[in-house]
Motif scaffolding. Sequence first.
Motif, PDB file in Angstrom:
ATOM      1  N   TYR A  48       1.773   4.324   8.380  1.00 43.89           N
ATOM      2  CA  TYR A  48       3.068   3.514   8.338  1.00 43.89           C
ATOM      3  C   TYR A  48       3.553   3.455   9.811  1.00 43.89           C
ATOM      4  CZ  TYR A  48       7.324   1.382   7.216  1.00 43.89           C
ATOM      5  OH  TYR A  48       8.489   0.507   7.248  1.00 43.89           O
ATOM      6  N   VAL A 104       4.678  10.127  -6.933  1.00 45.45           N
ATOM      7  CA  VAL A 104       5.634  10.469  -7.878  1.00 45.45           C
ATOM      8  C   VAL A 104       5.185  10.404  -9.330  1.00 45.45           C
ATOM      9  CG1 VAL A 104       7.654   9.115  -9.067  1.00 45.45           C
ATOM     10  CG2 VAL A 104       7.209   8.925  -6.450  1.00 45.45           C
ATOM     11  N   SER A 148       2.974   5.819  -2.705  1.00 48.16           N
ATOM     12  CA  SER A 148       4.220   6.732  -3.341  1.00 48.16           C
ATOM     13  C   SER A 148       4.264   6.828  -4.906  1.00 48.16           C
ATOM     14  CB  SER A 148       5.550   6.020  -3.062  1.00 48.16           C
ATOM     15  OG  SER A 148       5.651   5.660  -1.878  1.00 48.16           O
ATOM     16  N   LEU A 171       7.802   9.968   2.426  1.00 46.73           N
ATOM     17  CA  LEU A 171       7.326   8.984   1.690  1.00 46.73           C
ATOM     18  C   LEU A 171       8.981   8.202   1.450  1.00 46.73           C
ATOM     19  CD1 LEU A 171       5.607  10.430  -1.341  1.00 46.73           C
ATOM     20  CD2 LEU A 171       4.535   8.958   0.306  1.00 46.73           C
ATOM     21  N   PRO A 172       8.661   6.908   1.173  1.00 47.69           N
ATOM     22  CA  PRO A 172       9.954   6.229   0.914  1.00 47.69           C
ATOM     23  C   PRO A 172      10.812   6.333  -0.495  1.00 47.69           C
ATOM     24  CG  PRO A 172       8.040   4.578   0.774  1.00 47.69           C
ATOM     25  CD  PRO A 172       7.574   5.987   1.347  1.00 47.69           C
ATOM     26  N   ALA A 173      10.306   7.251  -1.172  1.00 46.43           N
ATOM     27  CA  ALA A 173      10.864   7.789  -2.656  1.00 46.43           C
ATOM     28  C   ALA A 173      11.967   8.755  -2.118  1.00 46.43           C
ATOM     29  CB  ALA A 173       9.775   8.275  -3.396  1.00 46.43           C
ATOM     30  N   LYS A 198      15.259   9.905  -0.390  1.00 44.87           N
ATOM     31  CA  LYS A 198      16.542   9.196   0.081  1.00 44.87           C
ATOM     32  C   LYS A 198      17.470  10.402  -0.250  1.00 44.87           C
ATOM     33  CE  LYS A 198      15.156   4.673  -0.780  1.00 44.87           C
ATOM     34  NZ  LYS A 198      15.464   3.572  -1.669  1.00 44.87           N
ATOM     35  N   TYR A 232       3.147  14.362   4.047  1.00 47.28           N
ATOM     36  CA  TYR A 232       2.208  13.383   4.096  1.00 47.28           C
ATOM     37  C   TYR A 232       1.883  12.669   4.952  1.00 47.28           C
ATOM     38  CZ  TYR A 232       4.537  14.030  -0.782  1.00 47.28           C
ATOM     39  OH  TYR A 232       4.654  14.820  -1.939  1.00 47.28           O
ATOM     40  N   LEU A 284      13.519   4.960  -7.391  1.00 54.36           N
ATOM     41  CA  LEU A 284      13.549   5.674  -6.064  1.00 54.36           C
ATOM     42  C   LEU A 284      13.449   4.739  -4.712  1.00 54.36           C
ATOM     43  CD1 LEU A 284      11.372   9.010  -6.780  1.00 54.36           C
ATOM     44  CD2 LEU A 284      13.977   8.927  -6.558  1.00 54.36           C
ATOM     45  N   VAL A 285      12.660   3.938  -4.777  1.00 54.15           N
ATOM     46  CA  VAL A 285      12.284   3.080  -3.468  1.00 54.15           C
ATOM     47  C   VAL A 285      13.172   2.181  -3.197  1.00 54.15           C
ATOM     48  CG1 VAL A 285       9.825   3.867  -3.076  1.00 54.15           C
ATOM     49  CG2 VAL A 285      10.343   1.674  -4.205  1.00 54.15           C
ATOM     50  N   TRP A 334       0.857  -1.174  -0.012  1.00 60.74           N
ATOM     51  CA  TRP A 334      -0.120  -0.163  -0.147  1.00 60.74           C
ATOM     52  C   TRP A 334       0.859   1.170  -0.002  1.00 60.74           C
ATOM     53  CZ3 TRP A 334       0.487   3.822   3.451  1.00 60.74           C
ATOM     54  CH2 TRP A 334       1.142   3.310   4.822  1.00 60.74           C
ATOM     55  N   TRP A 371      13.114   9.972   4.321  1.00 59.44           N
ATOM     56  CA  TRP A 371      12.361   8.938   4.818  1.00 59.44           C
ATOM     57  C   TRP A 371      13.061   8.050   5.989  1.00 59.44           C
ATOM     58  CZ3 TRP A 371       7.494   6.903   5.166  1.00 59.44           C
ATOM     59  CH2 TRP A 371       7.481   5.513   5.476  1.00 59.44           C
ATOM     60  N   ILE A 378      -0.477   9.013   4.988  1.00 62.83           N
ATOM     61  CA  ILE A 378       0.508   8.144   4.698  1.00 62.83           C
ATOM     62  C   ILE A 378       1.456   7.689   6.040  1.00 62.83           C
ATOM     63  CG2 ILE A 378       2.071   7.320   2.923  1.00 62.83           C
ATOM     64  CD1 ILE A 378       0.671   8.888   0.836  1.00 62.83           C
TER      65      ILE A 378
END
Lengths: 531, 329
Positions: free
Chosen positions: B309, A79, A75, B139-141, B143, B302, A88-89, A70, B281, B305
């Motif tokens: 988490y 994005v 994300s 967000l994990p995007a 970094k 965010y 990216l992840v 999820w 993140w 979200i």
Amino acid sequence: MKAFAQLIKTIDSTNKTNLKVEALADYFQQVSDEDKVWTIAILSHRRPPRPVNTTLIREYASELANIPLWLFEESYHIVGDLAETIALVVPDSQQETEKSLTQYLEEMLALKKESDEVKKEYLVSNWKKLNYYERFVFTKLITGGFRIGVSQKLMTRALAKSTGIDEEVLAFKLMGNWNPNKISFQELILEENEADYLSKPYPFYLAYAIEDQPNDLGDPKDWLAEHKWDGIRSQVIIRKNQLFVWSRGEELVTDKYPEFEDFVGKLPNGIVLDGEILAYPNNEIGSFKDLQTRIGRKTVSKKLLEKTPVILKVYDILEYEGKDIRKKSFVDRRRILDQLHADFKDEISVFHLSEIMKFSAWDEMAKERENAREIKSEGLMIKRKNSTYGVGRKKGDWWKWKSDPFSIDAVLTYAMRGHGRRSNLFTDYTFGLWDDEHKELVTFAKAYSGLTDKEFKSLDAWIKKHTLERFGPVRSVEPYHVFEIAFEGIAESKRHKSGVATRFPRISRWRNDKKMGEANTLEDLKAMIPK
Amino acid sequence: MKTPLLAFNSKGIYCEAADVYIDAWKPVDKVIISHGHADHSRWGHQKYITHHDNVPIVKHRLGEVNIESKAYGESFTINNVKFSLHPAGHIIGSAQVRVEHKGEVWVFSGDYKDEADGVCTPFEAVPCHTFITECTFGLPAFKWKPQAEVFEEINQWWKQNQADGRTSVLFGYSLGKAQRLLKHLNPEIGKIYTHGAIENMTEVLRSLVDFPPTHLITRETTKVELNGNLVLAPPSAHGGTWIRKMTPYVTASASGWMTFRGARRRRAIDKGFVLSDHCDWNGLINSIKATGCEKVICTHGYTDIFAKYLRELGYDARTEKTQYEENED
């Protein structure tokens, strides 16, 4: 692959077209011929079929990134690009690959037949060992839709620069069906090839839109006008007793229009016609909606052929007696076409001519434009008498002057984040009109375009503060803002909740001056449907 | 139900026990300010309490206001509630606010980053029961690379532009990002010019930090003298007439948002450097873990979200609405 990823990185580091072309031309000088062919294929939207479905790709990526699915999906919505999200992840790697672009693409082609385990292993091991840009490019090749700010036109220009071959000649060579896995750079670009010449269409010449009035075009006597037909732009090729029908999207659609076999054996060989495929039920021009029943079908049933036959409304001729005549003037080409039509119209019933209209004043032309809807045209085309047939969209000789669109005031009800340069911004909107009692808003259209960047930004900020509910990437917002929505066509529809389908809806104005109660009703919209 | 130690109301974050606000967005009597950015230190309060280094910033932006300043770690009591400020590592003078009452400890992060940037005092995790965190880049995007790598890229970019005969125009917020860039640009490559907004703010901060020399761009500055040098400008200067003076120029932006290819393209900027004054993140997650807290309140960014988490990680996490900017950086 290293060079290709570096190319994408360089293109990503500049906003200037010249520098992009330069980077591409340099790239074409450096890489192997097979990599060149693949690069051309990718940048002209001829990517290999997707070897892994995207549901699995998402699962594998979120697993490698060690995040729940999820969270990966959220994300992705933000994005706005799947390959970019994955790049990216997943954990970063500083390694560089030694494999060539061609090797990767060959692997991807072979991957399609493999089991899910093999596919997963392939994706994960590559994600682990590629650096950011390589990972992004690699995933983009897998997921498809390679739009990265380089148009086919730019790519052709760069190729012309690096090979010294004329840009228009190259554009012609790159048309049609060719398989990057089978063709060599020598065959595709460098050689004159008789066999594939047979089916090859010419690059389509496209018109620019006249925003306001055509008066700036100078003396109306230098121009000819015709109606702008609302069908599928196509080239019909008759060479060596064979028929080829190409749509503007460079798709070979010969099989979908068996009616056109009628041209073969009657028209002389060595002819390429440019025109519009139109539905022709009951011996009159139909609507685009009628034509849609033909577009989607792979095989065309007898019943459908009877119910919705098509014709070719021809407006130009690009090849005659086997010779490319695009450099002749429009008037000269039309003379040939008119004669051809006069000679064969009785024999070939699908052969229709787009009639030329002469005007001595722009006002007269404006009057004709007002009649367009009645005869099922979208407006007018204005073409310079002495113009040659160009390549792509070029300003100057061909203009489209569309009828004023329909318009209606609607209320913003839902918003979704956009993609590409609109990633992370709420730019995709749903609009509603009032029901009979003026109580509820009924969804009637979605629109993505028409606001300035500044307006998008301020609406985005408003949406974030006035969200009612979230449904994944979609948010319902407080009904408040009124927008004027313009659209090209309108018809009844059973598939839409509102009972009405509109064509190409877009925002024409943000009606800050109107309160939501002043927006139009669904009844207002229905009243616009032609009887 | 017991009144929470810190509550979110229409004016800001309110500590009822002490009758004091933190980073209020509407005018109040007494406010503790986490840092000098406009959305956190607003105009119109009767009394400001903030870190020593934030005083010149607040005075520069808001004029002469009634202000009292504290050092990091110095505790002070208001109506029996114990307060102290702790480094947030966001910009010069930025602080987390620790609040302790009857054995309960809350920490408001303000904006923060966990990487030492060489300009401001580095972030320190402060143990607490409830942590109020921003999540601008939650967000994990997102970094971040170590800043040394990013500055290496930026200086390389400048050198290359210089070799190509172009002026480098680098965009960053006038408070915080601009000084961080300035501190790490290599003045041996060429001269560093500034836009007025950045020059003024930097001048205010020169008494606190040692920066390389800068040259203010004025009417008299010519294209020729700018060529090959670097111009630091706020993002708002892009697209205006001011920038034409730099022709031929190449633009770049330094921000966490440059992570997204679309964000760079939308702003019509040539090059994007991913450099943020907020946590990425992992930075957010690690910082929260380091506080040892049980409850987390997510404010701007965010929030939904990120809170969801955190709940999956076992935290009692929720969101609150504030009026802090979501897109700043």
